[in-house]
Design an enzyme around this catalytic site. Sequence first.
Site, mmCIF file in Angstrom:
data_model
loop_
_atom_site.group_PDB
_atom_site.id
_atom_site.type_symbol
_atom_site.label_atom_id
_atom_site.label_comp_id
_atom_site.label_asym_id
_atom_site.label_seq_id
_atom_site.Cartn_x
_atom_site.Cartn_y
_atom_site.Cartn_z
ATOM 1 N N TRP A 1 0.863 -1.183 0.000
ATOM 2 C CA TRP A 1 0.000 0.000 0.000
ATOM 3 C C TRP A 1 0.895 1.227 0.000
ATOM 4 O O TRP A 1 1.812 1.336 0.810
ATOM 5 C CB TRP A 1 -0.921 0.047 1.230
ATOM 6 C CG TRP A 1 -1.582 1.392 1.308
ATOM 7 C CD1 TRP A 1 -2.559 1.869 0.490
ATOM 8 C CD2 TRP A 1 -1.254 2.470 2.208
ATOM 9 N NE1 TRP A 1 -2.859 3.172 0.823
ATOM 10 C CE2 TRP A 1 -2.073 3.563 1.863
ATOM 11 C CE3 TRP A 1 -0.337 2.611 3.251
ATOM 12 C CZ2 TRP A 1 -2.018 4.782 2.542
ATOM 13 C CZ3 TRP A 1 -0.269 3.829 3.926
ATOM 14 C CH2 TRP A 1 -1.119 4.897 3.569
ATOM 15 N N GLU B 1 -3.214 -3.065 -2.178
ATOM 16 C CA GLU B 1 -4.341 -2.396 -1.511
ATOM 17 C C GLU B 1 -4.649 -1.049 -2.169
ATOM 18 O O GLU B 1 -3.754 -0.243 -2.394
ATOM 19 C CB GLU B 1 -3.979 -2.192 -0.032
ATOM 20 C CG GLU B 1 -5.038 -1.466 0.793
ATOM 21 C CD GLU B 1 -4.640 -1.337 2.266
ATOM 22 O OE1 GLU B 1 -3.479 -1.621 2.614
ATOM 23 O OE2 GLU B 1 -5.515 -0.949 3.066
ATOM 24 N N LYS C 1 -6.900 2.693 -2.376
ATOM 25 C CA LYS C 1 -7.389 3.699 -1.431
ATOM 26 C C LYS C 1 -8.088 4.814 -2.195
ATOM 27 O O LYS C 1 -7.793 5.049 -3.364
ATOM 28 C CB LYS C 1 -6.226 4.266 -0.615
ATOM 29 C CG LYS C 1 -6.692 5.146 0.525
ATOM 30 C CD LYS C 1 -5.731 5.175 1.670
ATOM 31 C CE LYS C 1 -6.232 6.135 2.729
ATOM 32 N NZ LYS C 1 -5.476 6.096 3.952
ATOM 33 N N ASP D 1 -9.624 -2.745 1.666
ATOM 34 C CA ASP D 1 -9.743 -2.264 3.048
ATOM 35 C C ASP D 1 -11.091 -1.554 3.083
ATOM 36 O O ASP D 1 -11.334 -0.647 2.275
ATOM 37 C CB ASP D 1 -8.577 -1.305 3.328
ATOM 38 C CG ASP D 1 -8.624 -0.664 4.710
ATOM 39 O OD1 ASP D 1 -9.706 -0.189 5.106
ATOM 40 O OD2 ASP D 1 -7.579 -0.595 5.371
ATOM 41 N N HIS E 1 -11.594 2.213 2.696
ATOM 42 C CA HIS E 1 -11.007 2.868 1.535
ATOM 43 C C HIS E 1 -11.952 3.096 0.364
ATOM 44 O O HIS E 1 -11.532 3.101 -0.790
ATOM 45 C CB HIS E 1 -9.788 2.070 1.060
ATOM 46 C CG HIS E 1 -8.645 2.128 2.021
ATOM 47 N ND1 HIS E 1 -7.386 1.678 1.724
ATOM 48 C CD2 HIS E 1 -8.577 2.606 3.293
ATOM 49 C CE1 HIS E 1 -6.587 1.862 2.764
ATOM 50 N NE2 HIS E 1 -7.297 2.413 3.735
ATOM 51 N N HIS F 1 -8.637 -5.999 4.502
ATOM 52 C CA HIS F 1 -8.298 -5.311 5.745
ATOM 53 C C HIS F 1 -9.629 -4.945 6.370
ATOM 54 O O HIS F 1 -10.373 -4.134 5.806
ATOM 55 C CB HIS F 1 -7.508 -4.019 5.461
ATOM 56 C CG HIS F 1 -6.033 -4.228 5.390
ATOM 57 N ND1 HIS F 1 -5.150 -3.204 5.201
ATOM 58 C CD2 HIS F 1 -5.284 -5.361 5.515
ATOM 59 C CE1 HIS F 1 -3.911 -3.703 5.201
ATOM 60 N NE2 HIS F 1 -3.967 -4.998 5.380
ATOM 61 N N ASP G 1 -11.895 7.404 6.468
ATOM 62 C CA ASP G 1 -11.057 6.234 6.766
ATOM 63 C C ASP G 1 -10.425 6.376 8.145
ATOM 64 O O ASP G 1 -9.215 6.465 8.278
ATOM 65 C CB ASP G 1 -9.979 6.133 5.671
ATOM 66 C CG ASP G 1 -9.064 4.937 5.862
ATOM 67 O OD1 ASP G 1 -9.537 3.913 6.373
ATOM 68 O OD2 ASP G 1 -7.878 5.037 5.493
ATOM 69 N N ASP H 1 -10.312 4.401 10.763
ATOM 70 C CA ASP H 1 -9.715 3.223 11.394
ATOM 71 C C ASP H 1 -10.117 3.043 12.855
ATOM 72 O O ASP H 1 -9.276 2.790 13.713
ATOM 73 C CB ASP H 1 -8.184 3.237 11.222
ATOM 74 C CG ASP H 1 -7.776 2.895 9.797
ATOM 75 O OD1 ASP H 1 -8.063 1.767 9.367
ATOM 76 O OD2 ASP H 1 -7.209 3.758 9.104
ATOM 77 N N ASP I 1 -7.138 -4.107 10.452
ATOM 78 C CA ASP I 1 -6.343 -2.893 10.233
ATOM 79 C C ASP I 1 -7.076 -1.685 10.819
ATOM 80 O O ASP I 1 -7.946 -1.112 10.173
ATOM 81 C CB ASP I 1 -6.087 -2.687 8.726
ATOM 82 C CG ASP I 1 -5.293 -1.408 8.467
ATOM 83 O OD1 ASP I 1 -4.674 -0.880 9.408
ATOM 84 O OD2 ASP I 1 -5.289 -0.934 7.311
HETATM 85 C C1 RNT Z 1 -3.785 2.932 5.076
HETATM 86 C C2 RNT Z 1 -3.932 1.482 4.788
HETATM 87 C C3 RNT Z 1 -2.815 0.619 5.252
HETATM 88 C C4 RNT Z 1 -2.324 0.995 6.636
HETATM 89 C C5 RNT Z 1 -1.323 0.045 7.229
HETATM 90 C C6 RNT Z 1 -0.642 0.614 8.410
HETATM 91 O O1 RNT Z 1 -4.903 3.659 4.805
HETATM 92 O O2 RNT Z 1 -5.133 1.009 5.297
HETATM 93 O O3 RNT Z 1 -3.174 -0.708 5.180
HETATM 94 O O4 RNT Z 1 -3.377 1.142 7.517
HETATM 95 O O5 RNT Z 1 -0.457 -0.370 6.262
HETATM 96 ZN ZN ZN Z 2 -5.457 -1.108 5.198
#
Ligand code: RNT
Ligand code: ZN
Length: 412
Positions: free
Chosen positions: A181, A222, A224, A255, A258, A282, A290, A292, A322
């Site tokens: 990523w 990945e 985004k 993810d 994303h 993820h 995003d 998290d 994640d």
């Molecule tokens: C970032 C991505 C990625 C990170 C990690 C730390 O938006 O989700 O996967 O969260 O690599």
């Molecule tokens: Zn991620």
Amino acid sequence: MTRYEEAKKMYEAMGVDTEKALNTLKDVTISVHCWQGDDVVGFDSKESLSGGIQTTGNYPGKASTPEELMADIDMAFSLIPGKKKLNLHACYAIFENGEFADRDALEPKHFQKWIDFAKERGIGIDFNPTFFSHPMVKDGLTLSSPCEDVRKFWVKHGIQCLKISEHFANETGIPCVMNIWIPDGYKDIPADRLAPRMRFKKSLDEILSTPYDKSKVYVTLESKVFGIGLESYTVGSAEFTLSYSTKAGITPLMDNGHYHPTELVSDKISSLLAFNEKIALHITRGVRWDSDHVVLLDDETKEIAKEIVFHDALDRVFIATDYFDASINRISAWVTGVRNVQKALLNALLLPAQQMKQLQENSDFTQLMYLQEEAKTMPFGDIWAEFLTREGVEVAYYNKIKNYEEKVLVKR
Ligand code: RNT
Ligand code: ZN
């Protein structure tokens, strides 16, 4: 009759075998992200977190040494049932005796302590090159940089990480998922959206031209949609990463933080399964962006799990967590989030999948809705409690974590 036995009978009446569900769940591996333990800081640089991602909060007790992080992972793992893998980032390299290697020069030996850690616990390791929090990220760019020195530096980092990933697989005897990523993007409207993407493509080609054993290392890519300070354009968009993955024969990673807020990863899984032998996830929780947040047992997490289970794809989907919350006890964040992924999977395993699919094929949407809604009030908690008991893990974990906080975390 115990609560489990009573619940088992109720599920039987609905056509669901709880023993089968429990046996399936215990073999599902969740790749647990190491970076929840220290707010995505790592050990190899003094740079603050960059790349358009952010942790907020200042809860006491953050791990700041490898020993502390390992102890915290052990604590979290002792409260998480089922099979686990450790998901490491390159920035968690451990240097000894004053030695240092920059990202482009990392070697397997810089992860020896993690290998020992994993082997002692009989678990595998997944890996991530770290394309952020580093002075060679220039103007927010890494693999897509127009500056050849910068681009080459990061290509070398990717190549070294591929070698380290293969070493992890050889040492642990368990395949390693290596996820790429990059944060690359622009805050404002770009004049050229294509050139950075062509450079990213070239960089990925260069990384992947390194020979590696595809039965041991699964490279995932990945996507985004945006990052903080990178609001207008992301080089590794969904279309780019999906197209690249398909063309290069690597594995796409989604993810669920994303995408645009009304897009659902649960709806995307089947499309990717139609075109890929393996896919990767993820699992996170974005709140308006995003962000998290810690994964909850919410509708989307359940629906993601349902898609994996209903399509018999537990062995085709690499499931990783994640998220990073620094505003609450970090170990609790780990345990709550990973358990919720497992609860969501159990919830899906306890649904009469075949019957539900048949009702859809028969266009019997009335009965399908009836069943879907009735399933929501089944005694799921009793089956979950049985799973934890069989795994030797307590249902209630708060006091254990609070105790660890008082004895260990607040003294740091
Ligand atoms: C970032 C991505 C990625 C990170 C990690 C730390 O938006 O989700 O996967 O969260 O690599
Ligand atoms: Zn991620």
